[in-house]
Write a protein that holds these residues in place. Structure first.
Motif, PDB file in Angstrom:
ATOM      1  N   ALA A   1       0.828  -1.207   0.000  1.00 52.36           N
ATOM      2  CA  ALA A   1       0.000   0.000   0.000  1.00 52.36           C
ATOM      3  C   ALA A   1       0.859   1.253   0.000  1.00 52.36           C
ATOM      4  N   GLY A   2       0.552   2.147  -0.934  1.00 50.57           N
ATOM      5  CA  GLY A   2       1.256   3.414  -1.012  1.00 50.57           C
ATOM      6  C   GLY A   2       2.647   3.346  -1.589  1.00 50.57           C
ATOM      7  N   ARG A   3       3.059   2.146  -2.066  1.00 51.49           N
ATOM      8  CA  ARG A   3       4.447   1.992  -2.497  1.00 51.49           C
ATOM      9  C   ARG A   3       4.599   1.353  -3.878  1.00 51.49           C
ATOM     10  N   THR A   4       3.977   0.206  -4.112  1.00 50.81           N
ATOM     11  CA  THR A   4       4.323  -0.567  -5.300  1.00 50.81           C
ATOM     12  C   THR A   4       3.098  -1.024  -6.084  1.00 50.81           C
TER      13      THR A   4
ATOM     14  N   MET B   1      -8.510   0.976   8.374  1.00 52.55           N
ATOM     15  CA  MET B   1      -9.097   0.593   9.655  1.00 52.55           C
ATOM     16  C   MET B   1      -8.386  -0.631  10.230  1.00 52.55           C
ATOM     17  N   LEU B   2      -8.104  -1.622   9.375  1.00 49.34           N
ATOM     18  CA  LEU B   2      -7.443  -2.831   9.855  1.00 49.34           C
ATOM     19  C   LEU B   2      -6.035  -2.527  10.363  1.00 49.34           C
ATOM     20  N   ALA B   3      -5.329  -1.658   9.678  1.00 49.18           N
ATOM     21  CA  ALA B   3      -3.971  -1.317  10.099  1.00 49.18           C
ATOM     22  C   ALA B   3      -3.952  -0.616  11.448  1.00 49.18           C
ATOM     23  N   ARG B   4      -5.047   0.031  11.798  1.00 44.86           N
ATOM     24  CA  ARG B   4      -5.121   0.758  13.075  1.00 44.86           C
ATOM     25  C   ARG B   4      -5.574  -0.112  14.234  1.00 44.86           C
TER      26      ARG B   4
ATOM     27  N   THR C   1      -1.275  -5.033  12.024  1.00 41.49           N
ATOM     28  CA  THR C   1      -2.019  -4.113  12.877  1.00 41.49           C
ATOM     29  C   THR C   1      -1.079  -3.273  13.745  1.00 41.49           C
ATOM     30  N   ALA C   2      -1.666  -2.351  14.478  1.00 45.06           N
ATOM     31  CA  ALA C   2      -0.868  -1.453  15.330  1.00 45.06           C
ATOM     32  C   ALA C   2      -0.104  -2.220  16.405  1.00 45.06           C
TER      33      ALA C   2
ATOM     34  N   ASP D   1       2.683   0.811   3.853  1.00 46.36           N
ATOM     35  CA  ASP D   1       3.756  -0.069   4.317  1.00 46.36           C
ATOM     36  C   ASP D   1       3.285  -1.161   5.279  1.00 46.36           C
ATOM     37  N   ARG D   2       2.046  -1.076   5.764  1.00 47.88           N
ATOM     38  CA  ARG D   2       1.554  -2.083   6.706  1.00 47.88           C
ATOM     39  C   ARG D   2       0.589  -3.064   6.040  1.00 47.88           C
TER      40      ARG D   2
END
Length: 454
Positions: free
Chosen positions: A342-345, A410-413, A380-381, A359-360
């Protein structure tokens, strides 16, 4: 990518598929802690949709919303293709492109006989200039030609034949009734050369892949100082032909990454036929699909597999089935590393930038007209690994992708509660002790030793 379709056909497919969903799992309220949040975001996406989220660290289901209703997965289908290829070949497994000969080598360096260029499905084979510009890694015709020259062969009295017999001759997938498919972008062949392009700038495509590849080897041999007496042709090598040289593809972990990161339809379809050729009954889409279905049984998943790329709208799977596979593959060498970040590739390079998901989260995207999907993993966090799948049909894809992004963020948090399950602890201990497989290890491609008959 947009593909013309019938909305009525989609509705009929979904209605039929819904009949196969177990009544016991028809979605009602459940105890999964994120059901309400996932339901809210999916409703904002519109259409008919479902999702499933599993904390793979603890084994706890975090969300289950219409998780057992089959949907068209679009390019999320590639997860089934690449996971099967990795399991069947291993992360370090390779595909060989070889030169075989029928004849003998004379003392003056003349090969009295013919040569066959045989492919086994390597999608990276081509010219070094095309490889450098397109992938940065691959198997080049120049290396094969140089291997022949290094063996002391300076002249071939016969010709070079292109042998694509490891696959059937269907150039496309089921979406085009097996004819050439512009969305695949190249004619499928066991002897694929430069993605089936006749010109490296993409302005023309090959009509006879095996012949074209044989012509390119003939030209490469001439540049390497080996004269070939007759014009190139195509056809299968005789059983008596012996291998003179071989070159290995990048490892399967790299092929999976090249397939998933940019959602490469040609690579996915090539891999599916390769799986069928090496581990099934034939080098065909149907045989490869049968191997995928058989392989997915180990995860208790039973998707409907029609092709390798997800272009076909006959493909169908449920969010739960996708997550069962993701859970089973989470520690398989090369798999998670094959997914866009996510946000990279790749297809996620411009999505979720600057958010908690960057990155997560690593995930495979899926897009057809009125179809959107996202499936993969988020850390996750509190460093649990969550596997998820969100599948939406009959939607406006822009709205659906916005909802997918919000869900991944939401899942990453999240900070899921619970201790690591026993199998996760065992695998972590194995990794710390150095006992895990190293599928992502650096790969040095090999040019096979040349053997000639004198």
């Amino acid at each position: 990518m947009p593909v013309p379709s019938s909305v009525r056909r989609i509705a009929l497919l979904l209605s039929a598929a819904a009949l196969t969903a177990p009544a016991a799992v028809a979605q009602t309220a459940s105890a999964a802690p994120l059901d309400r949040a996932v339901t809210r975001e999916l409703s904002r996406a519109g259409g008919v949709n479902g999702g499933y989220v599993l904390d793979t660290t603890t084994g706890r289901v975090l969300a289950s919303v219409r998780a057992d209703t089959p949907r068209i997965p679009a390019s999320v289908e590639k997860l089934y293709t690449t996971s099967t290829a990795l399991l069947r070949f291993g992360a370090d497994g390779t595909l060989d492109t070889s030169v075989l000969g029928s004849g003998r080598l004379l003392d003056n360096g003349t090969w009295r006989g013919d040569l066959w260029l045989r492919g086994t499905g390597d999608p990276t084979f081509g010219s070094q200039s095309f490889i450098n510009r397109s992938y940065g890694v691959g198997t080049s015709v120049e290396e094969l030609a140089q291997a022949i020259a290094d063996a002391g062969i300076t002249r071939v009295t016969g010709r070079v034949y292109g042998d694509e017999s490891r696959f059937d001759l269907r150039r496309g997938g089921p979406s085009t009734s097996w004819r050439y498919d512009v969305w695949i972008g190249g004619a499928l062949s066991a002897l694929l050369y430069n993605r089936g392009l006749a010109k490296e700038d993409g302005s023309a495509r090959q009509t006879a892949p095996a012949l074209f590849a044989a012509q390119q080897l003939t030209a490469a041999l001439k540049r390497a100082g080996v004269r070939v007496g007759k014009a190139a042709s195509s056809g299968p090598a005789p059983e008596s032909a012996e291998q003179l040289a071989a070159i290995s593809s990048p490892p399967m972990s790299t092929l999976a990454r090249l397939t998933n990161v940019d959602s490469d339809n040609l690579y996915a379809e090539q891999l599916l036929k390769t799986v069928g050729a090496h581990h099934g009954r034939a080098g065909s889409t149907a045989a490869g699909a049968a191997v995928v279905r058989q392989t997915m049984r180990r995860f208790k998943a039973s998707p409907r597999i029609a092709d390798g790329s997800g272009l076909s709208r006959v493909n169908a799977t449920t969010p739960r089935q996708v997550v069962l596979m993701l859970d089973g593959m989470r520690d398989e060498p090369g798999f998670r590393a094959s997914l866009p970040v996510a946000g990279r590739t790749g297809t996620l390079a411009k999505r979720m930038r600057g958010t908690s998901a960057q990155d997560r989260c690593q995930a495979k995207t899926g897009t057809l007209s009125n179809v959107s999907a996202l499936a993969g993993y988020c850390r996750t966090a509190n460093n649990h690994v969550v596997a998820f799948a969100f599948l939406a049909n009959s939607v406006y894809t822009v709205s659906a992708k916005a909802a997918e992004d919000r869900l991944a963020i939401m899942l990453a948090r999240q900070r899921p509660a619970g201790a690591a399950r026993a199998d996760a602890k065992a695998k972590a201990q194995k990794n710390r002790s150095g006992g895990a497989a190293t599928g992502a290890a650096a790969h040095a491609r090999r040019v096979g030793a040349v053997r000639v008959a004198r």
